[in-house]
Design an enzyme around this catalytic site. Structure first.
Site, PDB file in Angstrom:
ATOM      1  N   ALA A  11      32.179  21.488 -19.540  1.00  0.00           N
ATOM      2  CA  ALA A  11      32.772  21.884 -21.036  1.00  0.00           C
ATOM      3  C   ALA A  11      32.410  20.705 -22.322  1.00  0.00           C
ATOM      4  CB  ALA A  11      34.171  21.742 -21.063  1.00  0.00           C
TER       5      ALA A  11
ATOM      6  N   SER B 140      24.834   6.180 -22.970  1.00  0.00           N
ATOM      7  CA  SER B 140      25.122   7.754 -23.404  1.00  0.00           C
ATOM      8  C   SER B 140      26.124   7.676 -24.404  1.00  0.00           C
ATOM      9  CB  SER B 140      25.692   8.065 -22.316  1.00  0.00           C
ATOM     10  OG  SER B 140      26.057   9.666 -22.537  1.00  0.00           O
TER      11      SER B 140
ATOM     12  N   ARG C  73      43.200  14.571 -12.220  1.00  0.00           N
ATOM     13  CA  ARG C  73      42.088  13.781 -11.615  1.00  0.00           C
ATOM     14  C   ARG C  73      41.804  12.384 -11.784  1.00  0.00           C
ATOM     15  NH1 ARG C  73      37.581  13.883 -14.808  1.00  0.00           N
ATOM     16  NH2 ARG C  73      36.155  12.797 -13.191  1.00  0.00           N
ATOM     17  N   PRO C  74      41.463  11.439 -11.124  1.00  0.00           N
ATOM     18  CA  PRO C  74      41.290  10.121 -11.505  1.00  0.00           C
ATOM     19  C   PRO C  74      39.702  10.283 -11.982  1.00  0.00           C
ATOM     20  CG  PRO C  74      40.796  10.323  -9.335  1.00  0.00           C
ATOM     21  CD  PRO C  74      41.392  11.853  -9.577  1.00  0.00           C
TER      22      PRO C  74
HETATM   23  C1  16G Z   1      29.736  11.157 -16.556  1.00  0.00           C
HETATM   24  C2  16G Z   1      29.135  12.280 -15.975  1.00  0.00           C
HETATM   25  C3  16G Z   1      29.627  13.394 -16.831  1.00  0.00           C
HETATM   26  C4  16G Z   1      30.884  13.547 -16.571  1.00  0.00           C
HETATM   27  C5  16G Z   1      31.737  12.284 -17.096  1.00  0.00           C
HETATM   28  C6  16G Z   1      33.236  12.212 -16.565  1.00  0.00           C
HETATM   29  C7  16G Z   1      26.837  12.310 -15.468  1.00  0.00           C
HETATM   30  C8  16G Z   1      25.152  12.157 -16.026  1.00  0.00           C
HETATM   31  N1  16G Z   1      27.467  12.105 -16.398  1.00  0.00           N
HETATM   32  O1  16G Z   1      29.672  10.659 -17.944  1.00  0.00           O
HETATM   33  O2  16G Z   1      28.870  14.486 -16.231  1.00  0.00           O
HETATM   34  O3  16G Z   1      31.454  14.556 -17.176  1.00  0.00           O
HETATM   35  O4  16G Z   1      31.221  11.016 -16.298  1.00  0.00           O
HETATM   36  O5  16G Z   1      33.787  11.255 -16.734  1.00  0.00           O
HETATM   37  O6  16G Z   1      27.010  12.859 -14.546  1.00  0.00           O
HETATM   38  P1  16G Z   1      35.367  11.091 -16.217  1.00  0.00           P
HETATM   39  O7  16G Z   1      35.109  11.022 -14.806  1.00  0.00           O
HETATM   40  O8  16G Z   1      35.669   9.700 -16.560  1.00  0.00           O
HETATM   41  O9  16G Z   1      36.125  12.049 -16.528  1.00  0.00           O
HETATM   42 ZN    ZN Z   2      24.752  11.387 -22.409  1.00  0.00          ZN
END
Ligand code: 16G
Ligand code: ZN
Length: 538
Positions: free
Chosen positions: A375, A67, A502-503
């Site tokens: 967001a 991604s 949040r973690p």
């Molecule tokens: C992943 C999630 C995304 C989320 C991000 C948060 C999918 C396909 N992707 O990339 O939606 O915004 O994690 O990352 O679900 P974080 O937990 O490190 O904040």
């Molecule tokens: Zn992506």
């Protein structure tokens, strides 16, 4: 001996386990810095996808991508039969199959077969796709080896966006009239968009192009293909197309959203529309430069509000608002001003879920028409089965000479432009362009729907992020004890304050979000909360 064992013996030699560290299937599947230890992971994911295909008697998808992450990373995730993310119970199987030793592998495969009562005589069918990373091809080959080990058949789609692969899987399994081919995908979007434009007063085609930053990845390639189907109905001007720059490097949706600036080297002109997608094109943000030379970001919240407010109007005009309940789903990261606007001004209900597309998608299914966006730009519109049927049926007898009939037809066209299976940057862009055209809205008009509250998003490094536990869709901390009360205390000291921690689900860090009535207050709040986390979590 189980029938897969002779083949396993042959292929396993090429994909021996290389990594002793425990890995787990997270919101993004398995994702890490690429080195050759990812090969055996993807090989085993191929095996698991084949088992899942037998379990569901359906085509299963495997997407190779990391991604928005740097080009040196890669990853893999499984797509369930209707284009959903892999079911939670099978995430456990994924962890089991990846973390066992080579010697244990046959036993683990057999245990999954037994536990799920899998009928091994069926031929597994797996659709495989990949992004443009240099490591993707060899990983795709590893996946194929895994599927073939289980006697499965693979349809290799090569380079595709993540949402395109989800679409193929959904389209095949649901026997959709929209074909499970690239052409089927492009036709679904472009034919319905052209139909939509014919129903609009203001314009028959959109003359000014929208500039798309393809993050030097697959989105650039596929936006180019989509253009050939759109013809002169909409002009997509693709930049960061991968011919010169590096994937996700100083460009793309994640860069633009987190740095709040346009990609490096893009000369933005006042009055023009710009969109950036990420490395697998499932995320999009828009932006523009105002006449006074200021950069303005229109993030996932702004996209969600534009789509929701427009749908609300269409439902009213089509006299379908009583039959079809419309709702919006956001996460705690949604700007408070967007939530206030949609609930107070437009009277549309809003639900809040945990971070991660699958949570939002699931919650959106509670409405007849559910709009969901993070967001950061992941999002789409989902229609319940009965909503899709009702709209199609109403469209088939709509009178295009009345306002009501036109609204029904527009609603129907929109429901086909959008990728209802999963958030899709390309289809989201076409939907936004359709709405802006119909409403005759400039970027400024769109931006003016509501004004974002000043906010700060930052991170704190901690020894162990799991010490932070949350509830209430990640908006309330339950552990460490006392942290939430201390945050509440700081929030009370600023105007319109809101803050949560949040973690991260993807990195070993804690994320801190703070918003308030002024930039100074938002900064002050963020600084205070960061200190609290450092004090209480280390
Ligand atoms: C992943 C999630 C995304 C989320 C991000 C948060 C999918 C396909 N992707 O990339 O939606 O915004 O994690 O990352 O679900 P974080 O937990 O490190 O904040
Ligand atoms: Zn992506």
């Amino acid at each position: 001996m189980p029938s897969f064992e002779p083949m396993l013996e042959v292929t396993l030699k090429n994909y021996p386990k290389k990594n002793a560290a425990h890995v787990s299937y997270g919101t993004a599947g398995f994702r890490m810095k690429w080195d050759d230890s990812l090969d055996y992971i993807v090989y085993r994911v191929g095996i698991l996808a084949a088992l899942r295909s037998q379990d569901k008697t359906a085509v299963i998808g495997v997407m190779i991508t990391a991604s928005h992450n740097p080009i040196s990373d890669n990853g893999v995730k499984i797509v369930d039969p209707y284009g959903e993310m892999l079911e939670a119970h099978w995430e456990k199987f994924a962890n089991k199959i990846i973390n066992c030793s080579d010697e244990e592998l046959a036993g683990v495969i057999q245990s999954i077969i037994n536990e799920s009562n899998i009928n091994s005589s069926q031929t597994p069918q797996v659709y495989v796709g990949m992004d443009t990373r240099p490591s993707s091809k060899r990983l795709s080959a590893a996946c194929l080896a895994g599927v073939e080990t289980m006697g499965g058949k693979v349809a290799d789609f090569g380079f595709v966006t993540t949402p395109q692969l989800h679409y193929m899987v959904w389209s095949y399994n649901s026997k959709s009239t929209h074909q499970p081919t690239m052409e089927g995908y492009y036709r679904k979007i472009s034919d319905s968009f052209k139909r939509f434009l014919k129903l609009c007063k203001h314009t028959q085609s959109i003359s000014a192009p929208v500039t798309i930053d393809g993050a030097n990845g697959i989105g650039a390639l596929k936006a180019g293909e989509l253009q050939t189907y759109l013809g002169d109905s909409l002009s997509l001007k693709v930049v960061f197309d991968g011919t010169a720059g590096v994937l996700n490097d100083q460009c793309g949706a994640d860069y633009v959203k987190s740095k709040q600036t346009s990609p490096v080297g893009l000369d933005t002109l006042a009055g023009e529309r710009y969109a950036s997608v990420d490395g697998d094109a499932d995320r999009v943000v828009y932006y523009y430069k105002s006449k006074d030379d200021v950069f303005h970001l229109l993030d996932g919240d702004k996209l969600a509000i534009l789509m929701t407010s427009y749908l609300k109007r269409l439902l009213n005009t089509s006299k379908m608002s009583d039959a079809l309940a419309l709702g919006l789903v956001q996460t705690a990261y949604a700007n408070g001003a967007s939530t206030d606007y949609i609930t107070q001004q437009l009277d549309v209900p809003v639900a809040c879920t945990k971070t991660g597309v699958k949570h939002l998608h699931h919650a959106a299914l509670d409405y007849d028409i559910g709009v969901y966006f993070e967001a950061n730009g992941h999002g789409t519109i989902v229609f319940s089965k009965s909503a899709n049927n009702l709209i199609a049926e109403a469209a088939s007898r709509a009178d295009a000479s009345t306002e009501e009939g036109v609204a029904v037809l527009k609603l129907h066209a929109l429901s086909e432009i959008i990728n209802q299976v999963v958030g899709d940057a390309l289809s989201d862009i076409v939907v936004i362009e359709a709405i802006l055209a119909d409403e005759n809205m400039s970027m400024e008009d769109w931006d003016k729907q509501y004004t974002d509250l000043p906010n700060v998003l930052t991170t704190v490094k901690v020894e162990d992020r799991s010490v932070i536990q949350t509830t209430n869709a990640e908006r309330t901390v339950t552990n460490p004890e006392g942290l939430q009360a201390a945050i509440d205390n700081l929030v009370a000291q600023v105007s319109r304050g809101r803050s949560f921690v949040r973690p991260s689900g993807t990195e070993n860090i804690v994320r801190v979000y703070a918003e308030a009535g002024t930039k100074d207050e938002a900064n002050k709040l963020a600084t205070g909360v960061v200190s609290l986390v450092k004090e209480m979590c280390n």
